[in-house]
Design a protein around this motif. Structure first.
Motif, PDB file in Angstrom:
ATOM      1  N   SER A   4       0.799  -1.367  -0.083  1.00  0.00           N
ATOM      2  CA  SER A   4      -0.115   0.192  -0.011  1.00  0.00           C
ATOM      3  C   SER A   4       0.968   1.153  -0.010  1.00  0.00           C
ATOM      4  CB  SER A   4      -0.898  -0.061   1.331  1.00  0.00           C
ATOM      5  OG  SER A   4      -0.236   0.114   2.379  1.00  0.00           O
ATOM      6  N   VAL A   5       2.275   1.052   0.368  1.00  0.00           N
ATOM      7  CA  VAL A   5       3.051   2.455   0.362  1.00  0.00           C
ATOM      8  C   VAL A   5       4.320   1.608  -0.272  1.00  0.00           C
ATOM      9  CG1 VAL A   5       4.348   4.016   2.192  1.00  0.00           C
ATOM     10  CG2 VAL A   5       2.096   3.069   2.663  1.00  0.00           C
ATOM     11  N   GLN A  34       0.657  -7.744   6.619  1.00  0.00           N
ATOM     12  CA  GLN A  34       0.126  -8.753   7.223  1.00  0.00           C
ATOM     13  C   GLN A  34      -0.803  -8.426   8.369  1.00  0.00           C
ATOM     14  OE1 GLN A  34       3.391 -11.759   7.555  1.00  0.00           O
ATOM     15  NE2 GLN A  34       2.330 -12.713   5.615  1.00  0.00           N
ATOM     16  N   ALA A  35      -0.286  -7.796   9.422  1.00  0.00           N
ATOM     17  CA  ALA A  35      -0.958  -7.532  10.622  1.00  0.00           C
ATOM     18  C   ALA A  35      -2.158  -6.605  10.354  1.00  0.00           C
ATOM     19  CB  ALA A  35       0.050  -6.868  11.659  1.00  0.00           C
ATOM     20  N   LEU A  36      -1.930  -5.676   9.545  1.00  0.00           N
ATOM     21  CA  LEU A  36      -3.003  -4.628   9.179  1.00  0.00           C
ATOM     22  C   LEU A  36      -4.117  -5.529   8.342  1.00  0.00           C
ATOM     23  CD1 LEU A  36      -4.270  -1.871   8.956  1.00  0.00           C
ATOM     24  CD2 LEU A  36      -2.933  -1.196   7.301  1.00  0.00           C
ATOM     25  N   PHE A  54      -2.075   5.886   5.220  1.00  0.00           N
ATOM     26  CA  PHE A  54      -1.493   6.306   6.317  1.00  0.00           C
ATOM     27  C   PHE A  54      -0.935   5.735   7.468  1.00  0.00           C
ATOM     28  CE2 PHE A  54      -5.649   6.533   7.655  1.00  0.00           C
ATOM     29  CZ  PHE A  54      -5.741   7.033   9.105  1.00  0.00           C
ATOM     30  N   ILE A  55      -2.031   4.701   7.923  1.00  0.00           N
ATOM     31  CA  ILE A  55      -1.740   3.770   8.631  1.00  0.00           C
ATOM     32  C   ILE A  55      -0.566   2.968   8.832  1.00  0.00           C
ATOM     33  CG2 ILE A  55      -2.371   2.056  10.218  1.00  0.00           C
ATOM     34  CD1 ILE A  55      -5.442   3.015   9.918  1.00  0.00           C
ATOM     35  N   ALA A  56      -0.572   2.460   7.508  1.00  0.00           N
ATOM     36  CA  ALA A  56       0.596   1.393   7.270  1.00  0.00           C
ATOM     37  C   ALA A  56       2.001   1.954   7.161  1.00  0.00           C
ATOM     38  CB  ALA A  56       0.418   0.934   5.667  1.00  0.00           C
ATOM     39  N   ILE A  93      -6.732   2.523  16.277  1.00  0.00           N
ATOM     40  CA  ILE A  93      -7.714   1.379  16.607  1.00  0.00           C
ATOM     41  C   ILE A  93      -9.061   2.134  16.053  1.00  0.00           C
ATOM     42  CG2 ILE A  93      -8.304   1.830  18.995  1.00  0.00           C
ATOM     43  CD1 ILE A  93      -7.805  -1.694  17.046  1.00  0.00           C
ATOM     44  N   ASP A  94      -9.311   3.299  16.067  1.00  0.00           N
ATOM     45  CA  ASP A  94     -10.750   4.053  16.135  1.00  0.00           C
ATOM     46  C   ASP A  94     -10.708   3.968  14.494  1.00  0.00           C
ATOM     47  OD1 ASP A  94     -11.322   4.403  18.836  1.00  0.00           O
ATOM     48  OD2 ASP A  94     -10.626   6.191  18.773  1.00  0.00           O
ATOM     49  N   ASP A  95      -9.780   4.420  13.781  1.00  0.00           N
ATOM     50  CA  ASP A  95      -9.872   4.576  12.104  1.00  0.00           C
ATOM     51  C   ASP A  95     -10.100   3.093  11.645  1.00  0.00           C
ATOM     52  OD1 ASP A  95      -9.236   7.207  12.227  1.00  0.00           O
ATOM     53  OD2 ASP A  95      -6.939   6.779  12.486  1.00  0.00           O
TER      54      ASP A  95
END
Length: 128
Positions: A4-5, A34-36, A54-56, A93-95
Motif C-alpha cells: 500500500s506504501v 499482514q498485521a493490518l 497512512f496507518i501502514a 484503532i478508531d480508524d
C-alpha cells in the motif's frame, strides 16, 4: 502482495538515502501489512484500502525506529524516557474500527447452523 506504501516513501520518511536497508524495510512492510490485513479482516484476494495507507506508513516508521528496543515497554537513561505502546496499531484503532464498520467487516459470526427434523423422514437428515 501489493504494497500500500512504496519503499521509496518509507525511505523518504526515514531520511534514508541508500539501498543498504532495503531487505529490512521490505520485511517490515510485509509483516506490518499482514498485521493490518488481519485487523481489517481482509481475505487474501482483497487489496489493502488506499485510504488507510497512512496507518501502514506510520506503523512502518514506528517499527523501524523501535528495532533496537523490541519487547521493551519503556526505557529510561540519564533523564531520558521512552515508552512504547503494546501494539503499534493502538493509536489507529478508531480508524480501523470505523473502516471495518463502513465496509461490513464488523459482523461477528460463529458460522452457520442447519437443523434437520429426524422424525420427518427426510433423507437429508441421515446419510447412509
Amino acid at each position: 502482495m501489493d504494497q500500500s506504501v512504496s519503499i521509496e516513501n518509507l525511505k523518504t520518511m526515514l531520511q534514508l538515502t541508500t539501498d543498504k536497508q532495503d531487505d529490512l524495510l521490505n520485511l517490515i512492510i510485509k509483516n506490518t501489512e499482514q498485521a493490518l490485513r488481519f485487523k481489517l479482516s481482509l481475505t487474501a484476494d482483497e487489496k489493502l484500502p488506499d485510504e488507510l495507507g497512512f496507518i501502514a506508513l506510520e506503523v512502518y516508521v514506528r517499527r523501524y525506529n523501535r528495532l533496537a528496543n523490541e519487547g521493551m515497554a519503556s526505557y529510561s537513561q540519564e533523564g531520558q524516557s521512552i515508552t512504547f505502546n503494546s501494539s503499534d496499531f493502538d493509536d489507529f484503532i478508531d480508524d480501523i474500527n470505523a473502516w471495518r464498520e463502513q465496509n461490513g467487516k464488523n459482523v461477528k459470526s460463529l458460522g452457520r447452523v442447519q437443523f434437520f427434523n429426524p422424525y420427518r423422514g427426510d433423507s437429508r437428515a441421515v446419510q447412509s
